[in-house]
Design a protein around this motif. Sequence first.
Motif, mmCIF file in Angstrom:
data_model
loop_
_atom_site.group_PDB
_atom_site.id
_atom_site.type_symbol
_atom_site.label_atom_id
_atom_site.label_comp_id
_atom_site.label_asym_id
_atom_site.label_seq_id
_atom_site.Cartn_x
_atom_site.Cartn_y
_atom_site.Cartn_z
ATOM 1 N N LYS A 219 80.560 -71.384 24.644
ATOM 2 C CA LYS A 219 81.627 -70.464 24.263
ATOM 3 C C LYS A 219 82.168 -69.717 25.475
ATOM 4 O O LYS A 219 83.377 -69.519 25.610
ATOM 5 C CB LYS A 219 81.098 -69.472 23.221
ATOM 6 N N GLN A 220 81.239 -69.315 26.377
ATOM 7 C CA GLN A 220 81.685 -68.626 27.581
ATOM 8 C C GLN A 220 82.517 -69.554 28.459
ATOM 9 O O GLN A 220 83.516 -69.143 29.055
ATOM 10 C CB GLN A 220 80.479 -68.102 28.362
ATOM 11 N N ALA A 221 82.079 -70.825 28.542
ATOM 12 C CA ALA A 221 82.849 -71.786 29.334
ATOM 13 C C ALA A 221 84.236 -71.995 28.743
ATOM 14 O O ALA A 221 85.224 -72.104 29.477
ATOM 15 C CB ALA A 221 82.092 -73.109 29.420
ATOM 16 N N GLU A 222 84.314 -72.051 27.402
ATOM 17 C CA GLU A 222 85.617 -72.193 26.774
ATOM 18 C C GLU A 222 86.494 -70.974 27.048
ATOM 19 O O GLU A 222 87.687 -71.096 27.310
ATOM 20 C CB GLU A 222 85.447 -72.403 25.274
ATOM 21 N N THR A 223 85.861 -69.794 26.993
ATOM 22 C CA THR A 223 86.620 -68.572 27.296
ATOM 23 C C THR A 223 87.107 -68.571 28.735
ATOM 24 O O THR A 223 88.262 -68.240 29.023
ATOM 25 C CB THR A 223 85.742 -67.340 27.031
ATOM 26 N N ASN A 224 86.209 -68.964 29.650
ATOM 27 C CA ASN A 224 86.602 -69.009 31.058
ATOM 28 C C ASN A 224 87.696 -70.039 31.290
ATOM 29 O O ASN A 224 88.596 -69.837 32.116
ATOM 30 C CB ASN A 224 85.388 -69.326 31.930
ATOM 31 N N LYS A 225 87.593 -71.147 30.569
ATOM 32 C CA LYS A 225 88.610 -72.177 30.717
ATOM 33 C C LYS A 225 89.968 -71.662 30.251
ATOM 34 O O LYS A 225 91.003 -71.919 30.884
ATOM 35 C CB LYS A 225 88.195 -73.413 29.920
#
Length: 1422
Positions: A219-225
């Motif tokens: 989820k954090q990676a998706e947010t960062n993306k």
Amino acid sequence: MGRVKNREEKKKAARIFSSGCGGGTRGPSVVDKRGQEVNCPHCGKIFKQSGRLQDHIQRHHNDDKRQPDAEEQEERPSGSEEGCSSQAVLSVQDVGSKPGFYTHKSPKLMLLEWCQKQGRRRPIYKLKAQPDGRVSGRVVLPDEKYANKDIVVHLPKEFAADSEQEAAQYAATAALHHVAGDRALDRVLPPDYVAIWNDCAKRKEERDRLEQEWEGRRKQAETNKMRAARRQQKVVVMSEQNQRMVEAVVRNIKGQQSDTSTCDASTSSRPAPEASLRQIDRQLKAMGFSEDQRMAAQAALDVDAQLSEHLDWLLLNMSSENLPKQLAGSSATNIVGVLRTAYDDRTAECKNDPIVLGLCEYGYHYSEAAEALGQTNHDPEEALQRLFSKLTGIEVVSACEMQIADEDSAWREECTALEAIYGEDIEFPSPSSACLTVCVECDEVESLNSQGEALKVTLLINSIPNDYPEAIPVIAVSCTDVPHQGLKTVTLKLVEHAQELLGCPMVHDLATAVPELLKGVDFDEAKKCIEKVTETPHPQEDIEVEAIHEEDKQLMPAEPVRNSVHTAPRKGRRAPQLSPADLEAENRILELQQNELARSSQHDGIRKQRQGLPAFEQRNEVLEAVECSQVVVVTGMPGCGKSTQVPQFILENAISNGQGSRCSIVCTQPRRISALGLAHRVADERAEEVGEVVGYAIKNQSCRSKRTRIMYCTIGVLLRQMISNQHLSNVSHVVVDEVHERSVDVDLLLLLVKNNLKRPKCHKVVLMSATANAPDFVNYFSNEKCKVSVVHIPGFTHPVREFFLEDAVRMTGFTPSKGQFGTLSDRSQGNGDEGKQGSQARKATALQDELQACYELIECLVAYIVSEEKLRGPAALLQGWSEFTPEEQKRVSACGAILVFLPGALEINNVARALRESPKIQGVCGRQGLEVMALHATLPPGEQRRVFDAMPKGVRKVVVSTNVAETSVTIPDVAVVIDTCFVKEVGYDPERRISRLQLTHVSQAAAKQRAGRAGRVRCGVCFRLVTNRQWGKLRRHQEPEICRVPLESLCLNLAALLGHSLSVEECLRQCLTPPGSGHAEAALKTLEEVGAMGQDRLLTPLGQHLVRMPVDVRVGKMLVYAAILQCLDPVLTIAAAMSYGRSVFLSPLDRRAEADAARKELCTVSKVAHTKSDHLAIVAAFSQWVSAKEKGGNAAASQFCRRNYVSSDAMQATLAGRAEYATILADLGFVPPSYSPAAAPAPVGANKFVSNTRFVRAAVCAGFYPNILRVEHPPKRYAEVGAGAVAVEGEAKQVKFFDRDRQRVFLHPASVNFDTARFESGWLVYSEMVQTAKVYVRAASMVPVYAMLLFGGEVAVRADRGLIVLDGWAEFAAPAKVAVLLRELREELGRMLAAKIDDPGLDLGASEAVGAVMQLLHTDGF
């Protein structure tokens, strides 16, 4: 009735797209399963179509679906004969056992019963012998209808059994835990299987934890993306004209030829380490440099030069036309593309080498594999790293630099999960690698023309980096049925996919992506593309760059950027040294003067006054202690005469012994007003003018001569003198007065003089204070070689009657407003469950409320005191007091002065104005019967000395003062003290990272000293405006300042004084009260960030300048860069306003909207609104205030402040601060001595570009970096119009701001940028940050891109991504050549600062480098 709310939304969330046919309510719901992934229960492979999953199970796992009858025939109903040896004792019932009495059920029987309850078929056990002879396997729980719903459970390898029967029981236990792990079956299982159950429970907990972590990371990676998609790096633009200019400047600096495009390769024939040169040459060749260019670099550089030095030399000395395209840049400044070159066909073929063949399996050619292997000393792992880097352009850490991952690292956790998912299909050749076999169905990849069998693709994840998963590991793909070119293509696509997965574990996702990537690749076209790359040595990616919105430019002067020649700096006024003959003559003169004073009848009055002081009675004791001891601690109550008499005792004794000319006494004071007052008083007692035998030295002012023997000075003056004369070789006695205040300067001075005492023939040290704890100082200085004596001087202060707040309210009849008084004791208690920040906010609010109530009460109290003493005489407030004896009554003959203690200058001005205009007081005293005087450190010396003047008869004197009247100044006729018990202490806000004055209560020791001022000449009265209960809660002593303020200035001074002799940390540990290690480390880190100190903890050239500037390090750096950039005058205004400590703009709660509108109107009229800068808004306010004052005087200036909600006190303080800072810069030589700040300075000299706002903001950025905010604008939106669509500007509330350390922050509503929706540069610099309910930035300015690149942090070039990165987080798109040019300009600025120290008259503005910097700032690179 009965309706369901939000039915359609709930159906959509449940993915129900139909409610049945014919509109009925009971029709079958159809669930949309499109795109859903289904795992094979046997091998874990993922399928997106259930039909393919069933075909896969039928084809590959058909042998697992054994018939129940066969299973029953294999099972023997042996009862107790089966299972473990313990079953015979425990009577374990197994599948097929005969009826009877049993103590336990076997795991197989329990699993069978569970299957029967669930309607499943009998469990199927697949057992397999291991190489070591032990048996392991898995158990399948078949579904009655659907094969894809089978449950397959593997037995952990560590629980492999000796027999098949035992292995089947173990596997059944693992399956039981898988399907019924929520039940406490371990209580009914046979004891032999409890350990397996517990192990399965631990494994499940670990899997659940990993899944939660992975889900959070995903989820954090998706947010960062998503954020990265919205975040666009600002493109650094450098036109061809500017690039040629910078190149010429850098070449001139380095003394190299401007044209090195044609070089003779024969010049590189000097000896060099062949191995390192060959390696560097290969790397440069891979980047695209020609052989002549590489040879030229080798000839110009040292033999031990590194690759980075070669690359820098080539970028700086080769013309853009001759550089590889991706490194050269252009006027449009394309983003750098990483060079992907193919192999060199001249490399020898080594087809018979097994290591080369192994590398070729991953798609690499024999020749390039052999070349990589030869470059790495036949190391296959490092060779694969080189091949991967060459293919993808990603730099990989060398294998020798890698660290083994910790047990709790992300890679170790991922390995555990991968092993559980893939079982025997994954191997781990080393702690930093994994080899995974992926099966791909032949019908999924039609382009491969396979023969119908499943492809086995090997995915190798190698060289896991230390910061994984934030960095990409080495990825390699091998498959015998896929061409080499296709393997390279798949590898490149996997790398692209891995870049999207940065921040979360990626191996499983990469493995599942292999089939899709193979399916979507046209291998014939891939082969053609790679062959084309092989033929083309220098490919380049042309990426369109978003244009920069240019700010409104002001005209640039036509002449080249130069500054007027500075004259030599003004030197400090140092007293000339006397020759030996002059010393003898001075001895005789001093002796004659002393004898004359002793005999003079005109001096009888002063002589008797001195003899009446308590200090005179201890004269011999003081002199004896000074003679016999190296350190003397003198204690005595205020008014005992220690500050004026002890230095005179020492001098008079030296004169009597014929050593008067060799006696040099330095007496430090905490404040300038104290040094001035004491110097004048001692000079009067000696019947001479100040500047002869008695002098003073304060900030920017001194009065002394070659005859001066006693010099009163502030501590800062002495510390700056010790920078050049650390041992004080020309000083005989150092007297530190008011040592109890324990400021940072006091502790630093004590540390330095303690170190000086280790030297032979060192100066004497005298410490004096009224309330100091003498044993602390004795213990600090005492050692075998240093004797410490203590002398106490008893005081003769008269008794003082004390009243508290409740008494004052009762006497005056004052009625406090609701909520006033007691708010501190009520509110500050708070709820113990509430947060610390909320408690601090409530306390601050309560303090302000209580202080405001004190202001109202002071007016009533002064009127009451004056009226009572008029009606009942001077002793009206003392009548009926037991300590008011008849002897004391004789001394009360007249009404004395009233001394009011307030926390600051602003409060003093408000109260003084209220007392002068009070109808109550005028009704008692008349208009001319009260003289109100202010006393604080910022007043001119003449105004300060007025408080000592006697008043005419019938006039009552009221002195409103800060704590300078607490110990430093003694007003002899004070009889009444009104103490608010408040003080403003210097504190440090770690969120704002800046010093400030904080309102707080005084300590009891300080309050007692204040009360003692009323008993100086007679019995007095003290009104303490705190309750008796609150008085008992006050702290007894003030905390040392070194424990509550930032230590940047202290560390800076220590580094300058000690150099290499001792580390700053070691010195701080030797202080009287050592600060915390974290506090000191934070200060040193800040100095490194500012650029005042290097990583070796030694001062940089900038630090050597700042140590000579008595200002905050950030403000000092801002001033230095403003002088270099020739925009000094507005920066002087900004610095002075910031040092004032309060906001220049007022924002009353009841008129906040009006104040905001007035501030915006002021910025619009001043034409600074487009700059989006709070700092330039301050400059605009001050300029208009000065203009109004010049046109209409003080009345017009006051009207301007009221109309525009500007603080008049802030304007006055800014006016004085500008002159002070200009004097400091003149002393350093940055401006001529004749420089004078003006409201409308002429555009010459240091103010040549004063009207260019980019220069001003660049100076602010240089001073306050890394206080930088990254701006994140909302996604672009479009609105439909008649001809199509147009972009719509976002709202200000949608703009987000991010700080490097604190993540998201918010602009304060008082900022001029609060309603701004677009910041073109994408970056803000801030100087002030506060924290209330949120973290707010109060003063911020949009900063130009080039200002950050030239004056920001450490520059790193990431050629593979076409980025310049500042300090690892601020990213800008730019080619490598531009980055190197900017870095060279920055290094030249550092060298110029170092040269400025050696030659203060150096004209920095005449430098070509400064001219280039100014050109880039002005044009923003265009």
